[in-house]
Design an enzyme around this catalytic site. Structure first.
Site, PDB file in Angstrom:
ATOM      1  N   SER A  71      41.661  22.787  48.526  1.00 50.73           N
ATOM      2  CA  SER A  71      41.204  23.932  47.751  1.00 50.73           C
ATOM      3  C   SER A  71      42.022  24.052  46.467  1.00 50.73           C
ATOM      4  O   SER A  71      42.061  23.119  45.666  1.00 50.73           O
ATOM      5  CB  SER A  71      41.254  25.202  48.609  1.00 50.73           C
TER       6      SER A  71
ATOM      7  N   HIS B   9      34.432  29.155  48.451  1.00 56.95           N
ATOM      8  CA  HIS B   9      33.663  27.937  48.751  1.00 56.95           C
ATOM      9  C   HIS B   9      32.327  28.273  49.421  1.00 56.95           C
ATOM     10  O   HIS B   9      31.932  27.653  50.403  1.00 56.95           O
ATOM     11  CB  HIS B   9      34.485  26.985  49.631  1.00 56.95           C
TER      12      HIS B   9
END
Length: 306
Positions: A88, A194
């Site tokens: 991430s 996400h």
């Protein structure tokens, strides 16, 4: 021979990186981050308060600063990567390590990313699902998603370890659908990262990333949305844009790292999270949460060189 992987926002805690600050080279990095940001981020990391630190606007920068301090400790021991990846927001640390971004551009992009994500008006949630294979999770996700209430697999951490992300109502329905067949844990995050809920920020993020020139990487980068090696800076540019709403394909990333046959794989930050995930998949990793790791890796490098 050294694969370096950088952790993300979920590894944040008050006091992280404390042992690193005792090393001059790491402290210099943290001080430089404060100087660039024009605020004492390192003080917030050291002493909190926790509610300010976990705010997305602070959390992503704090984890990045700690990752980069850990990287400098490795560099000080003469250790250089042969491939990099990041989980991430950790992907930006990886891009810096590969020479794609400068320190200033890395921090500017992380700051803008965190600001955009924090400003998204549609609020959702995320939950970790254990001991349930990906196909079953995806079927359950599909069964609870309605128009206007999306839910997706946001992160594939490993086989049998998935994170779903999206609408709070859809997430409630998902938990009910699992019905005790697998452990489900709500994550302490401010929104559904996400996931399609981040679409609101996508155009602004695309425009922001478009302002930066990415250099050709010194070593291959494994972006989250691909899970495979990328060396073309244009491709890396697009991967960074897509990452905001795209799936973190960490399972594929681990497979790619394993297939390369790197002798030493290291989690670069004050965290054991990625190390635990990798070890659960049968990989052998080192973690920089252990202060002895830099010297230990230096000895490994010496043995190979001889």
């Amino acid at each position: 021979m050294f694969a370096l992987a950088f952790p993300g926002q979920g590894t944040l805690r008050v006091g992280m990186g404390a042992w690193m600050r005792r090393r001059d080279v790491a402290r210099a990095v943290l001080d430089r981050v404060d100087e660039i940001l024009q605020r004492p981020l390192s003080d917030l990391v050291t002493t909190g308060p926790a509610d300010r630190l976990v705010d997305t606007r602070n959390a992503q920068l704090a984890v990045t600063a700690c990752n980069l301090a850990a990287l400098e400790l490795l560099r000080d021991e003469g250790i250089r990567p042969t491939v990099v990846a990041g989980h991430s927001v950790g992907e930006f640390s990886a891009l810096f390590a590969a020479g794609v971004l400068s320190l200033e551009d890395t921090l500017a992009l992380v700051r803008r990313r965190s600001d955009l994500m924090a400003a998204v008006s549609r609020v959702g949630g995320m939950a970790s699902v254990m001991k349930l294979d990906l196909a079953k999770v995806e079927r359950l996700v599909g069964s609870v998603t309605d128009e206007g209430e999306p839910l997706v697999v946001g992160i594939e951490n490993g086989r049998g370890h998935t994170v779903v992300s999206g609408s709070a109502r859809a997430l409630e329905r998902f938990v009910d659908a699992v019905d005790g067949r697998a452990p489900v844990t709500r994550l302490a995050v401010s929104n559904a990262f996400h996931s399609p809920l981040m679409d609101e920020a996508q155009q602004q993020w695309r425009e922001e990333v478009g302002r930066y020139t990415f250099a050709a990487p010194d070593v291959p980068v494994i972006p989250n949305v691909r899970g495979t090696e990328v060396t073309d800076p244009v491709d890396l540019h697009q991967c960074v844009i897509d990452q905001l709403t795209g799936r973190v394909r960490w399972t594929e990333t681990l497979d790619t790292l394993g297939a390369r046959g790197e002798r030493t794989q290291v989690e670069v930050g004050d965290s054991k999270a990625l190390t635990k995930i990798a070890r659960a998949q049968g990989h052998t990793w080192f973690t920089m949460s252990d202060p002895a790791t830099p010297a230990r890796l230096a000895r490994v490098a010496e043995q190979v060189a001889s």
